[in-house]
Design a protein around this motif. Structure first.
Motif, PDB file in Angstrom:
ATOM      1  N   UNK A 102      13.988  -9.591  -3.097  1.00 29.68           N
ATOM      2  CA  UNK A 102      12.787  -9.306  -4.071  1.00 29.68           C
ATOM      3  C   UNK A 102      11.667  -8.799  -3.517  1.00 29.68           C
ATOM      4  N   UNK A 103      11.449  -8.704  -2.150  1.00 27.07           N
ATOM      5  CA  UNK A 103      10.292  -8.190  -1.329  1.00 27.07           C
ATOM      6  C   UNK A 103      10.620  -6.894  -1.434  1.00 27.07           C
ATOM      7  N   UNK A 104      11.823  -6.350  -1.186  1.00 30.88           N
ATOM      8  CA  UNK A 104      12.188  -5.010  -0.913  1.00 30.88           C
ATOM      9  C   UNK A 104      11.847  -4.019  -2.307  1.00 30.88           C
ATOM     10  N   UNK A 105      12.243  -4.997  -3.391  1.00 32.77           N
ATOM     11  CA  UNK A 105      11.942  -4.292  -4.676  1.00 32.77           C
ATOM     12  C   UNK A 105      10.681  -4.168  -5.095  1.00 32.77           C
ATOM     13  N   UNK A 106       9.720  -5.329  -4.644  1.00 33.24           N
ATOM     14  CA  UNK A 106       8.216  -5.344  -4.833  1.00 33.24           C
ATOM     15  C   UNK A 106       7.520  -4.366  -3.761  1.00 33.24           C
ATOM     16  N   UNK A 107       7.827  -4.275  -2.458  1.00 31.65           N
ATOM     17  CA  UNK A 107       6.929  -3.302  -1.630  1.00 31.65           C
ATOM     18  C   UNK A 107       7.618  -1.893  -1.557  1.00 31.65           C
ATOM     19  N   UNK A 108       8.644  -1.905  -1.408  1.00 32.24           N
ATOM     20  CA  UNK A 108       9.394  -0.511  -1.144  1.00 32.24           C
ATOM     21  C   UNK A 108       9.436  -0.019  -2.441  1.00 32.24           C
ATOM     22  N   UNK A 109       9.979  -0.614  -3.485  1.00 34.94           N
ATOM     23  CA  UNK A 109      10.222   0.163  -4.807  1.00 34.94           C
ATOM     24  C   UNK A 109       8.835  -0.149  -5.752  1.00 34.94           C
ATOM     25  N   UNK A 110       8.313  -1.123  -6.145  1.00 36.33           N
ATOM     26  CA  UNK A 110       7.132  -1.083  -6.813  1.00 36.33           C
ATOM     27  C   UNK A 110       6.097  -0.360  -5.966  1.00 36.33           C
ATOM     28  N   UNK A 155     -13.029 -11.526   8.275  1.00 31.59           N
ATOM     29  CA  UNK A 155     -13.923 -10.221   7.911  1.00 31.59           C
ATOM     30  C   UNK A 155     -14.643 -10.430   6.829  1.00 31.59           C
ATOM     31  N   UNK A 156     -15.396  -9.541   6.673  1.00 28.11           N
ATOM     32  CA  UNK A 156     -16.394  -9.618   5.352  1.00 28.11           C
ATOM     33  C   UNK A 156     -15.907  -9.279   4.129  1.00 28.11           C
ATOM     34  N   UNK A 157     -14.965  -8.238   4.096  1.00 29.93           N
ATOM     35  CA  UNK A 157     -14.736  -7.740   2.741  1.00 29.93           C
ATOM     36  C   UNK A 157     -13.769  -6.591   2.948  1.00 29.93           C
ATOM     37  N   UNK A 158     -13.106  -6.132   1.979  1.00 31.66           N
ATOM     38  CA  UNK A 158     -12.350  -4.921   1.854  1.00 31.66           C
ATOM     39  C   UNK A 158     -13.108  -3.844   2.377  1.00 31.66           C
ATOM     40  N   UNK A 159     -12.342  -3.132   3.350  1.00 27.65           N
ATOM     41  CA  UNK A 159     -12.795  -1.856   3.775  1.00 27.65           C
ATOM     42  C   UNK A 159     -12.656  -0.744   2.847  1.00 27.65           C
ATOM     43  N   UNK A 160     -13.211   0.737   3.218  1.00 27.94           N
ATOM     44  CA  UNK A 160     -12.487   1.614   2.186  1.00 27.94           C
ATOM     45  C   UNK A 160     -10.984   1.769   2.039  1.00 27.94           C
ATOM     46  N   UNK A 161     -10.441   1.506   3.219  1.00 28.15           N
ATOM     47  CA  UNK A 161      -8.900   1.757   3.243  1.00 28.15           C
ATOM     48  C   UNK A 161      -8.197   0.555   2.513  1.00 28.15           C
ATOM     49  N   UNK A 162      -8.711  -0.452   2.611  1.00 26.92           N
ATOM     50  CA  UNK A 162      -8.161  -1.656   1.930  1.00 26.92           C
ATOM     51  C   UNK A 162      -8.343  -1.409   0.374  1.00 26.92           C
ATOM     52  N   UNK A 163      -9.741  -0.970   0.136  1.00 26.63           N
ATOM     53  CA  UNK A 163      -9.765  -0.963  -1.300  1.00 26.63           C
ATOM     54  C   UNK A 163      -8.968   0.119  -1.975  1.00 26.63           C
ATOM     55  N   UNK A 164      -8.374   1.190  -1.216  1.00 26.56           N
ATOM     56  CA  UNK A 164      -7.360   2.105  -1.811  1.00 26.56           C
ATOM     57  C   UNK A 164      -5.977   1.294  -2.049  1.00 26.56           C
ATOM     58  N   UNK A 165      -5.960   0.241  -1.147  1.00 28.88           N
ATOM     59  CA  UNK A 165      -4.382  -0.238  -1.338  1.00 28.88           C
ATOM     60  C   UNK A 165      -4.674  -1.269  -2.514  1.00 28.88           C
ATOM     61  N   UNK A 166      -5.575  -1.598  -3.174  1.00 35.82           N
ATOM     62  CA  UNK A 166      -5.630  -2.551  -4.385  1.00 35.82           C
ATOM     63  C   UNK A 166      -4.477  -2.035  -5.409  1.00 35.82           C
ATOM     64  N   UNK A 167      -4.478  -0.688  -5.583  1.00 30.78           N
ATOM     65  CA  UNK A 167      -3.487  -0.459  -6.550  1.00 30.78           C
ATOM     66  C   UNK A 167      -2.119  -0.617  -6.049  1.00 30.78           C
ATOM     67  N   UNK A 168      -1.907  -0.351  -4.581  1.00 30.28           N
ATOM     68  CA  UNK A 168      -0.551  -0.860  -4.167  1.00 30.28           C
ATOM     69  C   UNK A 168      -0.211  -2.387  -4.345  1.00 30.28           C
ATOM     70  N   UNK A 170      -1.330  -4.113  -6.653  1.00 25.69           N
ATOM     71  CA  UNK A 170      -1.143  -4.560  -8.245  1.00 25.69           C
ATOM     72  C   UNK A 170       0.208  -4.106  -8.557  1.00 25.69           C
ATOM     73  N   UNK A 171       0.978  -2.862  -7.956  1.00 23.96           N
ATOM     74  CA  UNK A 171       2.182  -2.541  -8.140  1.00 23.96           C
ATOM     75  C   UNK A 171       3.097  -3.693  -7.788  1.00 23.96           C
ATOM     76  N   UNK A 172       2.814  -4.115  -6.684  1.00 26.44           N
ATOM     77  CA  UNK A 172       3.813  -5.081  -5.918  1.00 26.44           C
ATOM     78  C   UNK A 172       3.736  -6.438  -6.851  1.00 26.44           C
ATOM     79  N   UNK A 173       2.543  -6.769  -7.101  1.00 26.34           N
ATOM     80  CA  UNK A 173       2.698  -8.163  -8.122  1.00 26.34           C
ATOM     81  C   UNK A 173       3.118  -8.002  -9.036  1.00 26.34           C
ATOM     82  N   UNK A 174       3.068  -6.812  -9.980  1.00 32.08           N
ATOM     83  CA  UNK A 174       3.781  -6.491 -11.266  1.00 32.08           C
ATOM     84  C   UNK A 174       5.013  -6.533 -11.143  1.00 32.08           C
TER      85      UNK A 174
END
Lengths: 216, 216
Positions: A102-110, A155-168, A170-174
């Motif tokens: 399922x992780x392969x479908x979520x991370x590599x697929x989604x 760490x304090x909070x998401x840096x710029x790189x991580x902020x861009x990863x929120x979309x990623x 979200x797709x994994x979770x969905x």
């Protein structure tokens, strides 16, 4: 008395969902019930599986094509199934596995957009007849998971790189939620937002049934 | 003047067919013609590919499931194509590769009996649009190839284990010949039974055409 076949239980979820903690808690109470527990993870789990995990995770000047990553995941899975999971389940143990197909479908697929049909083809090659008896999905909104991961990493909070990863993420979770919705007999969705004890109780309630042993 | 696209040429054949000698001879005369030649092999060819080759060839107490072997072959192929073969062909080099996907069909498919459909599925994932421009099949009857291999290794003759393997190598050879028969535009079958010079002449005659360069 016949020996009950073991169980293959997988734990899935995004960053900060508490998989590591919860899988250890589950192992503890199963062992206290007298059950042989095998704790393992993907990629990894066996000597060759861990060699492949290292290749998958190491930084390397040679770029990793998506198809290479996908095939290494399933190559590790093939040796993990043949040499650890299947023998353990056959002798009656409960195998608790941190991530599986399922992780392969979520991370590599989604997440990365690898076609689902490619992943389906690899499932047909590597484990056409084997599914987890139960998959516990520790679900958490992406922002909450990232906040927890930051707390853990100090760490304090998401840096710029991580902020861009929120979309990623979200797709994994969905993708996880969609898979759970399509196979309610196998999946249990556990709200990972509570404290460790609350979540542990929910995980415990989601364990697969143990069939009554046949009297001799 | 436009730069001619390079060529991807693979060398195939069973044990003792002389691939190593002939691929080096071919590289030599191509270089003497002023062509950039990249000599490579499978599995291997890049840093990660060689890591995977080591895992494929090493003796290990952990048995290697056939599906694991198959996926590692194609994982190595994916990184080899992306990071060595395709860039070299794109800049105009001729890539001479010791074994490629035909070897997977011959050894894992014909020899070990892995279903051809599984191999087809991996080709679709890893290189759906890439075929060698030319495949040189160095063909030799199995007994002759084994005798040569023994001469090279300084041993007397086939032992019991190897005798049992004659059937295996017969299936490998037949699979190569069948594939060559089905794709005569790509394959050239070279009789590997002659001496090194004779075979080298036949290999040279089987090289792919070089298109006339477009004048500017």
């Amino acid at each position: 008395m016949s020996i009950a076949r073991g169980r293959f239980v997988t734990f899935e979820g995004g960053e900060g969902a508490g998989k590591t903690t919860q899988i250890q808690r589950a192992a503890q109470w199963l062992r206290e019930s007298g059950i042989e527990v095998v704790l393992t993870r993907e990629p990894g789990g066996t000597s060759r599986g861990e060699q492949l995990r290292k290749i998958l995770l190491e930084r390397n000047e040679e770029p990793m094509p998506q198809s290479c990553e996908l095939l290494l995941m399933f190559a590790a899975r093939a040796t993990h199934l043949a040499n650890l999971i299947e023998p353990a389940v056959a002798r009656g143990a409960w195998v608790l596995c941190d991530r599986f197909t399922d992780a392969t479908y979520a991370y590599q697929g989604g997440g990365r957009g690898i076609p689902t049909g490619d992943i389906d083809a690899l499932v047909q090659i590597v484990h056409p007849h084997r599914q987890p008896d139960r998959t516990v999905l520790l679900d958490l909104p992406v922002a909450a998971g990232m906040a927890r991961a930051h707390l853990r990493n100090g760490t304090d909070g998401p840096d710029r790189f991580e902020s861009e990863r929120v979309d990623f993420f979200e797709r994994v979770r969905q993708c996880y939620l969609d898979r759970a919705a399509r196979d309610p007999a196998r999946f249990r969705i556990v709200d990972a937002g509570g404290d460790v004890e609350q979540v542990a109780v929910a995980v415990r309630a989601s364990r697969p049934a143990v069939p009554a042993r046949t009297a001799t």
